[in-house]
Write a protein that holds these residues in place. Structure first.
Motif, mmCIF file in Angstrom:
data_model
loop_
_atom_site.group_PDB
_atom_site.id
_atom_site.type_symbol
_atom_site.label_atom_id
_atom_site.label_comp_id
_atom_site.label_asym_id
_atom_site.label_seq_id
_atom_site.Cartn_x
_atom_site.Cartn_y
_atom_site.Cartn_z
ATOM 1 N N TYR A 62 -5.396 0.117 8.789
ATOM 2 C CA TYR A 62 -5.187 -0.119 7.368
ATOM 3 C C TYR A 62 -6.395 -0.639 6.594
ATOM 4 O O TYR A 62 -6.412 -0.585 5.370
ATOM 5 N N LEU A 63 -7.408 -1.158 7.290
ATOM 6 C CA LEU A 63 -8.529 -1.761 6.585
ATOM 7 C C LEU A 63 -9.826 -0.977 6.724
ATOM 8 O O LEU A 63 -10.766 -1.201 5.982
ATOM 9 N N SER A 64 -9.860 -0.061 7.676
ATOM 10 C CA SER A 64 -11.071 0.726 7.899
ATOM 11 C C SER A 64 -11.018 2.028 7.103
ATOM 12 O O SER A 64 -9.942 2.559 6.824
ATOM 13 N N MET A 113 10.438 3.894 9.231
ATOM 14 C CA MET A 113 9.760 3.891 7.936
ATOM 15 C C MET A 113 8.263 3.764 8.196
ATOM 16 O O MET A 113 7.673 2.701 8.052
ATOM 17 N N PRO A 114 7.651 4.875 8.611
ATOM 18 C CA PRO A 114 6.214 4.844 8.903
ATOM 19 C C PRO A 114 5.420 4.625 7.628
ATOM 20 O O PRO A 114 5.938 4.765 6.514
ATOM 21 N N GLY A 115 4.154 4.275 7.779
ATOM 22 C CA GLY A 115 3.309 4.041 6.621
ATOM 23 C C GLY A 115 3.282 5.216 5.668
ATOM 24 O O GLY A 115 3.223 6.370 6.093
ATOM 25 N N PHE A 116 3.367 4.926 4.362
ATOM 26 C CA PHE A 116 3.300 5.957 3.339
ATOM 27 C C PHE A 116 2.058 5.793 2.483
ATOM 28 O O PHE A 116 2.048 6.138 1.298
ATOM 29 N N THR A 117 1.007 5.235 3.072
ATOM 30 C CA THR A 117 -0.243 5.103 2.336
ATOM 31 C C THR A 117 -0.868 6.481 2.146
ATOM 32 O O THR A 117 -0.404 7.469 2.717
ATOM 33 N N ALA A 118 -1.935 6.531 1.353
ATOM 34 C CA ALA A 118 -2.605 7.803 1.115
ATOM 35 C C ALA A 118 -3.140 8.402 2.411
ATOM 36 O O ALA A 118 -3.313 9.619 2.519
ATOM 37 N N ARG A 119 -3.401 7.547 3.423
ATOM 38 C CA ARG A 119 -3.932 8.009 4.707
ATOM 39 C C ARG A 119 -2.830 8.165 5.754
ATOM 40 O O ARG A 119 -3.102 8.345 6.928
ATOM 41 N N GLN A 141 0.830 -1.206 0.000
ATOM 42 C CA GLN A 141 0.000 0.000 0.000
ATOM 43 C C GLN A 141 0.868 1.261 0.000
ATOM 44 O O GLN A 141 0.607 2.215 -0.738
ATOM 45 N N SER A 142 1.901 1.259 0.825
ATOM 46 C CA SER A 142 2.795 2.412 0.899
ATOM 47 C C SER A 142 3.500 2.640 -0.435
ATOM 48 O O SER A 142 3.619 3.777 -0.910
ATOM 49 N N ALA A 143 3.974 1.560 -1.035
ATOM 50 C CA ALA A 143 4.712 1.674 -2.295
ATOM 51 C C ALA A 143 3.842 2.230 -3.411
ATOM 52 O O ALA A 143 4.298 3.057 -4.216
ATOM 53 N N HIS A 144 2.598 1.796 -3.490
ATOM 54 C CA HIS A 144 1.690 2.307 -4.521
ATOM 55 C C HIS A 144 1.532 3.821 -4.393
ATOM 56 O O HIS A 144 1.518 4.553 -5.395
#
Length: 332
Positions: free
Chosen positions: A222-224, A281-287, A23-26
């Protein structure tokens, strides 16, 4: 036209945080300014197999968006250093210390950084102890049981009895041989992003995690689709400044470089502030709360990526300069 910088974005890997990494990579691949960078996705499978062998003549810099063991613990960082390829984020030592919750707490305690009450023990100590209560008797219920070397709330249990404690420890031991048990603190959960090199890192505006139920688990993160943070957090100016200053102290305590997210617990009644952990390396998702904290601090996501890549090149130049200096002084 200036040749674009080739950025290999590493994702996946054999850790339990494989899906989070994807998810982060995308998000990173989508947001890299295409006029400046040529994205090169490199997806490592769950068995740890790489689709290609990275070489210095193939890519210019690596963005290791890997979470958990084998990606965030210094292993990949060491591999990239042997290849001589610049990479985003903390180095080998800082990554390893931050990934291991016990080593991290020891580093914080050595620097006088406040942490919550906690104990830790190995699988051997757990199996060899007849009286399990003896290992945690210095703590009060409820407690959190965590594998020492994992993130994204994987393998963590909130426990309120010895039966739940035993089950929580067994779950944690499926992820790591070292377990940490922390006493729950009734407090607000705050975060703060750090960005920069060793000399002049900066701290973002603090944010506050919105915790549904007792704690923010993997599903909620990550899922909500529910909102998980308020940025900036509504805090007295004194507390906000203390969060930022302590974030920089925590970053320096582990020898951080590039980026990190520091998580806090804030007891409003007592005014106490505890550092819960630091993520290199914290999450880099859109959220991602890290990216959102910097956006609110005046650094939009594409600019954030560009600054991190610039920092990677800056460190590489420093390493080369030092190695040349040593060679000259040694007469070689």
């Amino acid at each position: 036209m200036t040749e674009r910088v080739r950025v290999a974005v590493l994702a996946g890997g054999p850790s339990a945080e494989h899906e989070v990494s994807l998810q982060s990579a995308h998000a990173v691949l989508d947001a890299l300014p295409k006029e400046l960078y040529e994205p090169v996705p490199v997806i490592i499978d769950r068995q740890g197999r790489w689709p290609v062998e990275l070489r210095r003549d193939q890519v210019d810099v690596v963005f290791p968006v890997l979470h958990g063991p084998f990606g965030e613990d210094g292993v990949v960082q060491g591999h990239l250093e042997t290849l001589g390829i610049p990479y985003v984020g903390c180095g080998v030592l800082a990554s390893a210390v931050a990934m291991d919750k016990v080593a991290m707490r020891r580093a914080f305690l050595a620097e006088g950084i406040p942490v919550t009450p906690g104990v830790w023990f190995t699988e051997h100590e757990w199996r060899a102890t007849i009286d399990s209560w003896g290992l945690v008797k210095s703590l009060d219920w409820p407690m959190y049981v965590k594998p020492s070397g994992l993130g994204s709330s994987i393998g963590i249990s909130r426990v309120t009895s010895m039966e739940e404690l035993r089950a929580g420890v067994e779950l944690a031991l499926t992820h790591d041989r070292l377990v940490i048990v922390e006493q729950e603190v009734a407090a607000r959960e705050l975060i703060c992003g750090v960005l920069g090199g060793h000399d002049f890192p900066e701290a973002s505006l603090p944010g506050e995690l919105l915790v549904p139920g007792d704690w923010l688990d993997y599903e909620a993160k990550y899922l909500s689709n529910a909102e998980i943070a308020t940025i900036p957090a509504v805090l007295p100016e004194r507390v906000a400044e203390e969060v930022r200053e302590t974030s920089l102290r925590a970053f320096r305590a582990i020898g951080g470089y590039g980026l990190a997210r520091v998580d806090f617990l804030y007891e409003e009644e007592s005014g106490r502030l505890y550092v819960l952990e630091i993520n290199t390396m914290p999450g880099f998702t859109a959220r991602s709360v890290y990216a959102r904290a910097w956006a609110e601090s005046g650094v939009p996501y594409p600019d954030l990526l560009r600054r991190l890549i610039d920092l990677a090149f800056a460190r590489s130049r420093q390493v080369i300069a030092r190695s040349r200096h040593v060679t000259v002084r040694s007469g070689k």
